[in-house]
Design a protein around this motif. Structure first.
Motif, PDB file in Angstrom:
ATOM      1  N   GLY A   1      41.616  41.676  49.704  1.00  0.00           N
ATOM      2  CA  GLY A   1      42.705  42.605  49.955  1.00  0.00           C
ATOM      3  C   GLY A   1      44.094  42.055  49.705  1.00  0.00           C
ATOM      4  O   GLY A   1      45.091  42.719  50.014  1.00  0.00           O
ATOM      5  N   ARG A   2      44.206  40.858  49.096  1.00  0.00           N
ATOM      6  CA  ARG A   2      45.512  40.214  48.946  1.00  0.00           C
ATOM      7  C   ARG A   2      46.245  40.586  47.659  1.00  0.00           C
ATOM      8  O   ARG A   2      47.475  40.545  47.609  1.00  0.00           O
ATOM      9  CB  ARG A   2      45.348  38.694  49.001  1.00  0.00           C
ATOM     10  CG  ARG A   2      44.890  38.160  50.344  1.00  0.00           C
ATOM     11  CD  ARG A   2      44.727  36.650  50.296  1.00  0.00           C
ATOM     12  NE  ARG A   2      45.970  35.986  49.936  1.00  0.00           N
ATOM     13  CZ  ARG A   2      46.069  34.707  49.569  1.00  0.00           C
ATOM     14  NH1 ARG A   2      44.971  33.963  49.502  1.00  0.00           N
ATOM     15  NH2 ARG A   2      47.239  34.170  49.271  1.00  0.00           N
ATOM     16  N   TYR A   3      45.493  40.923  46.620  1.00  0.00           N
ATOM     17  CA  TYR A   3      46.124  41.143  45.322  1.00  0.00           C
ATOM     18  C   TYR A   3      45.680  42.466  44.686  1.00  0.00           C
ATOM     19  O   TYR A   3      44.599  42.974  44.970  1.00  0.00           O
ATOM     20  CB  TYR A   3      45.793  39.994  44.366  1.00  0.00           C
ATOM     21  CG  TYR A   3      46.285  38.646  44.837  1.00  0.00           C
ATOM     22  CD1 TYR A   3      47.628  38.294  44.731  1.00  0.00           C
ATOM     23  CD2 TYR A   3      45.394  37.725  45.390  1.00  0.00           C
ATOM     24  CE1 TYR A   3      48.080  37.060  45.176  1.00  0.00           C
ATOM     25  CE2 TYR A   3      45.835  36.485  45.838  1.00  0.00           C
ATOM     26  CZ  TYR A   3      47.178  36.166  45.731  1.00  0.00           C
ATOM     27  OH  TYR A   3      47.622  34.944  46.169  1.00  0.00           O
ATOM     28  N   VAL A   4      46.541  42.960  43.814  1.00  0.00           N
ATOM     29  CA  VAL A   4      46.242  44.146  43.009  1.00  0.00           C
ATOM     30  C   VAL A   4      46.415  43.763  41.542  1.00  0.00           C
ATOM     31  O   VAL A   4      47.382  43.085  41.182  1.00  0.00           O
ATOM     32  CB  VAL A   4      47.190  45.319  43.352  1.00  0.00           C
ATOM     33  CG1 VAL A   4      46.989  46.479  42.371  1.00  0.00           C
ATOM     34  CG2 VAL A   4      46.966  45.789  44.783  1.00  0.00           C
ATOM     35  N   VAL A   5      45.467  44.158  40.708  1.00  0.00           N
ATOM     36  CA  VAL A   5      45.585  43.942  39.271  1.00  0.00           C
ATOM     37  C   VAL A   5      45.647  45.298  38.583  1.00  0.00           C
ATOM     38  O   VAL A   5      45.036  46.272  39.028  1.00  0.00           O
ATOM     39  CB  VAL A   5      44.401  43.107  38.716  1.00  0.00           C
ATOM     40  CG1 VAL A   5      43.074  43.834  38.900  1.00  0.00           C
ATOM     41  CG2 VAL A   5      44.618  42.767  37.238  1.00  0.00           C
ATOM     42  N   SER A   6      46.415  45.370  37.497  1.00  0.00           N
ATOM     43  CA  SER A   6      46.508  46.609  36.728  1.00  0.00           C
ATOM     44  C   SER A   6      46.602  46.287  35.248  1.00  0.00           C
ATOM     45  O   SER A   6      47.034  45.201  34.858  1.00  0.00           O
ATOM     46  CB  SER A   6      47.730  47.431  37.156  1.00  0.00           C
ATOM     47  OG  SER A   6      48.922  46.687  36.967  1.00  0.00           O
ATOM     48  N   GLY A   7      46.172  47.242  34.432  1.00  0.00           N
ATOM     49  CA  GLY A   7      46.234  47.086  32.984  1.00  0.00           C
ATOM     50  C   GLY A   7      47.074  48.182  32.373  1.00  0.00           C
ATOM     51  O   GLY A   7      46.892  49.362  32.698  1.00  0.00           O
ATOM     52  N   SER A   8      48.007  47.819  31.504  1.00  0.00           N
ATOM     53  CA  SER A   8      48.899  48.790  30.865  1.00  0.00           C
ATOM     54  C   SER A   8      48.735  48.749  29.354  1.00  0.00           C
ATOM     55  O   SER A   8      48.466  47.685  28.774  1.00  0.00           O
ATOM     56  CB  SER A   8      50.355  48.484  31.230  1.00  0.00           C
ATOM     57  OG  SER A   8      51.250  49.289  30.485  1.00  0.00           O
ATOM     58  N   ASP A   9      48.905  49.903  28.713  1.00  0.00           N
ATOM     59  CA  ASP A   9      48.730  49.942  27.258  1.00  0.00           C
ATOM     60  C   ASP A   9      49.961  49.439  26.518  1.00  0.00           C
ATOM     61  O   ASP A   9      49.914  49.213  25.310  1.00  0.00           O
ATOM     62  CB  ASP A   9      48.351  51.350  26.797  1.00  0.00           C
ATOM     63  CG  ASP A   9      49.530  52.310  26.772  1.00  0.00           C
ATOM     64  OD1 ASP A   9      50.494  52.093  27.536  1.00  0.00           O
ATOM     65  OD2 ASP A   9      49.486  53.287  25.997  1.00  0.00           O
TER      66      ASP A   9
ATOM     67  N   ARG B   1      39.252  35.029  39.706  1.00  0.00           N
ATOM     68  CA  ARG B   1      39.464  35.380  38.310  1.00  0.00           C
ATOM     69  C   ARG B   1      39.630  36.889  38.129  1.00  0.00           C
ATOM     70  O   ARG B   1      39.022  37.684  38.849  1.00  0.00           O
ATOM     71  CB  ARG B   1      38.313  34.881  37.442  1.00  0.00           C
ATOM     72  CG  ARG B   1      38.224  33.367  37.402  1.00  0.00           C
ATOM     73  CD  ARG B   1      37.195  32.842  36.421  1.00  0.00           C
ATOM     74  NE  ARG B   1      35.826  33.051  36.861  1.00  0.00           N
ATOM     75  CZ  ARG B   1      34.772  32.492  36.280  1.00  0.00           C
ATOM     76  NH1 ARG B   1      34.937  31.701  35.238  1.00  0.00           N
ATOM     77  NH2 ARG B   1      33.562  32.708  36.737  1.00  0.00           N
ATOM     78  N   VAL B   2      40.458  37.243  37.172  1.00  0.00           N
ATOM     79  CA  VAL B   2      40.651  38.640  36.782  1.00  0.00           C
ATOM     80  C   VAL B   2      39.885  38.874  35.486  1.00  0.00           C
ATOM     81  O   VAL B   2      40.087  38.153  34.500  1.00  0.00           O
ATOM     82  CB  VAL B   2      42.145  38.964  36.564  1.00  0.00           C
ATOM     83  CG1 VAL B   2      42.298  40.340  35.927  1.00  0.00           C
ATOM     84  CG2 VAL B   2      42.902  38.895  37.878  1.00  0.00           C
ATOM     85  N   THR B   3      39.003  39.838  35.496  1.00  0.00           N
ATOM     86  CA  THR B   3      38.235  40.169  34.302  1.00  0.00           C
ATOM     87  C   THR B   3      38.788  41.445  33.682  1.00  0.00           C
ATOM     88  O   THR B   3      39.115  42.401  34.397  1.00  0.00           O
ATOM     89  CB  THR B   3      36.753  40.369  34.647  1.00  0.00           C
ATOM     90  OG1 THR B   3      36.236  39.184  35.220  1.00  0.00           O
ATOM     91  CG2 THR B   3      35.946  40.704  33.402  1.00  0.00           C
ATOM     92  N   SER B   4      38.883  41.462  32.372  1.00  0.00           N
ATOM     93  CA  SER B   4      39.367  42.657  31.673  1.00  0.00           C
ATOM     94  C   SER B   4      38.548  42.882  30.411  1.00  0.00           C
ATOM     95  O   SER B   4      38.062  41.928  29.789  1.00  0.00           O
ATOM     96  CB  SER B   4      40.853  42.524  31.321  1.00  0.00           C
ATOM     97  OG  SER B   4      41.086  41.361  30.544  1.00  0.00           O
TER      98      SER B   4
ATOM     99  N   ASP C   1      36.922  39.136  40.362  1.00  0.00           N
ATOM    100  CA  ASP C   1      35.566  38.731  40.697  1.00  0.00           C
ATOM    101  C   ASP C   1      35.449  38.665  42.229  1.00  0.00           C
ATOM    102  O   ASP C   1      36.465  38.669  42.936  1.00  0.00           O
ATOM    103  CB  ASP C   1      35.215  37.398  40.032  1.00  0.00           C
ATOM    104  CG  ASP C   1      35.947  36.193  40.621  1.00  0.00           C
ATOM    105  OD1 ASP C   1      36.816  36.370  41.492  1.00  0.00           O
ATOM    106  OD2 ASP C   1      35.654  35.065  40.194  1.00  0.00           O
ATOM    107  N   PRO C   2      34.238  38.650  42.777  1.00  0.00           N
ATOM    108  CA  PRO C   2      34.077  38.674  44.236  1.00  0.00           C
ATOM    109  C   PRO C   2      34.701  37.478  44.956  1.00  0.00           C
ATOM    110  O   PRO C   2      34.989  37.560  46.154  1.00  0.00           O
ATOM    111  CB  PRO C   2      32.550  38.675  44.411  1.00  0.00           C
ATOM    112  CG  PRO C   2      32.033  39.307  43.167  1.00  0.00           C
ATOM    113  CD  PRO C   2      32.938  38.811  42.090  1.00  0.00           C
ATOM    114  N   ASP C   3      34.934  36.370  44.239  1.00  0.00           N
ATOM    115  CA  ASP C   3      35.558  35.198  44.846  1.00  0.00           C
ATOM    116  C   ASP C   3      37.086  35.252  44.790  1.00  0.00           C
ATOM    117  O   ASP C   3      37.754  34.332  45.277  1.00  0.00           O
ATOM    118  CB  ASP C   3      35.080  33.916  44.147  1.00  0.00           C
ATOM    119  CG  ASP C   3      33.595  33.662  44.364  1.00  0.00           C
ATOM    120  OD1 ASP C   3      33.094  34.057  45.426  1.00  0.00           O
ATOM    121  OD2 ASP C   3      32.955  33.091  43.468  1.00  0.00           O
TER     122      ASP C   3
END
Length: 398
Positions: free
Chosen positions: A138-146, A184-187, A179-181
């Motif tokens: 719950g600490r971070y948010v990731v987003s992808g933009s075009d 890492r951010v997967t895209s 990832d569950p740990d």
């Protein structure tokens, strides 16, 4: 990409859905798969999740709203609206179900308080936002933009920018997740690549080029983070051993012949025994992960299936569609469907025990009479992996 609908929400302007719309339907008695049609959105439903211990469903739509549905009643109990000014591409909840983030084609990511429905913060992007995700802690948010195919990482509480990875892909990012740990951010992207970006080193730790032969539309991890599943417009899904990086030595496991067109979405069950996928052929496929084969196809949507989810107890599947509805499927008795049992017998499949992890798995008869003694996961981890059995060419459809 489709524009948001200007039509009003029928459930806001009018009475709740009639009993006929929310009751369990069982048109295919032979198949014994019951389902509910959840009507309430007025445009493409883009994302769906189970939450609150599988008693609720969260969905968002191109109609610019987010809805929280009661599983038992089959209609919305809370509507989040009048904040986004364009289609909502994705919604996600924190692990405690107290906060939500949404991404939109209005170039923003917004955080919401689930109890009050109030906006906690809004982050402006330079282009439309195609995906968003919250880390498991719950600490971070990731987003992808075009815009320049950029990945953003924010602090979930303060909305402070943690990372800005410009040009991370060569084409539009279709999905990004932690990832569950939470390391890492997967895209994944239209450029057919899979990338894992390390939160500690602040660099890309894994790049898989040409992961599929067409655009990659979705990705998901097993709950232990060991395996990654990707879905593609090449009509296949692939399972990658990310933990040990065995994919560098041999090909991933491919799940084929489950959809007649592009695969839009995928998700592992909590115990990783199943993969559920949605496709542009309007169907949902349920896969036996250990056996590497399709168990069942669910039919009924009138347009593309855009997203899928499975409950923790594997009793329910929820599917979202371009037809503006969600469908809630009861798969609790799936393995007892007569037609499924008959086809399993005809294919010579049997329940076997993996010689390595000792888990049971569905083993299909090989044409060359070779005995498969390990489940898919143990075969993925083996230094030398044998050729996998072909998935069944025919499986029961509902």
């Amino acid at each position: 990409m489709a524009a948001g609908s200007s039509r009003g929400d029928p459930l806001v302007l009018g009475p709740p859905p009639s009993p006929a719309e929310s009751r369990w339907e069982d048109r295919e008695l032979r198949a014994q798969i019951q389902f509910k049609i959840l009507r309430g959105h007025s445009d493409t439903v883009s994302s769906c999740h189970f939450c609150f211990e599988d008693t609720k469903i969260l969905s968002c739509s191109y109609d610019r709203t987010v809805k929280l549905w009661d599983v038992e009643k089959g209609f919305p109990i809370q509507v989040f609206e009048e904040e986004h000014t364009a289609p909502i591409s994705e919604c996600n909840l924190t692990p405690d179900d107290r906060r939500m983030v949404t991404s939109s084609y209005d170039n923003t990511v917004k955080a919401w308080d689930m109890e009050t429905g109030k906006i906690l913060w809004t982050v402006e992007h330079e282009g439309i936002v195609t995906s968003c995700n919250i880390s498991c802690d719950g600490r971070y948010v990731v987003s992808g933009s075009d815009k320049e195919n950029t990945v953003y990482v924010f602090d979930a509480r303060s909305a402070t920018l943690v990372a800005h990875i410009r040009g991370h892909h060569k084409s539009t990012i279709t999905r990004c997740c932690f990832d569950p740990d939470n390391q890492r951010v997967t895209s994944v992207s239209y450029d057919k690549t899979i990338k894992l970006w390390d939160m500690i080193t602040r660099s890309t730790s894994i790049t898989i080029n040409e992961g599929h032969s067409n655009a990659i539309s979705d990705c998901c991890f097993t709950s232990d983070g060991h395996y990654l599943c990707t879905a593609s417009w090449d009509k296949s899904l692939k399972i990658w051993d990310i933990k040990t990086e065995e994919f560098r030595c041999h090909e991933p496991v491919s799940l084929n012949e489950g959809h007649e067109g592009s695969v839009s979405s995928c998700l592992f069950s909590q115990d990783a025994s199943l993969v559920v996928s949605g496709g542009y052929d309007k169907t949902i496929a349920i896969w036996d992960t250990d056996g590497g084969c399709k168990k069942l196809s669910l039919k009924g949507h009138l347009d593309w299936v855009t997203d899928v989810a499975i409950s923790k107890n594997k009793k329910w599947i929820i599917s979202a569609s371009k037809d503006s509805t969600l469908r809630l499927w009861n798969i609790e008795k799936m393995d007892h469907i007569p037609s499924l049992i008959e086809i399993r017998k005809a294919r010579g499949s049997k329940i076997a025990q993996c010689e390595e992890c000792e888990k049971t798995f569905l083993c299909l008869q090989r044409s060359d009479s070779e005995t498969i003694s390990k489940c898919v996961f143990c075969r993925l981890s083996s230094p030398v992996r044998k050729i996998l059995p072909l998935p069944p060419s025919v499986s029961p459809d509902v």
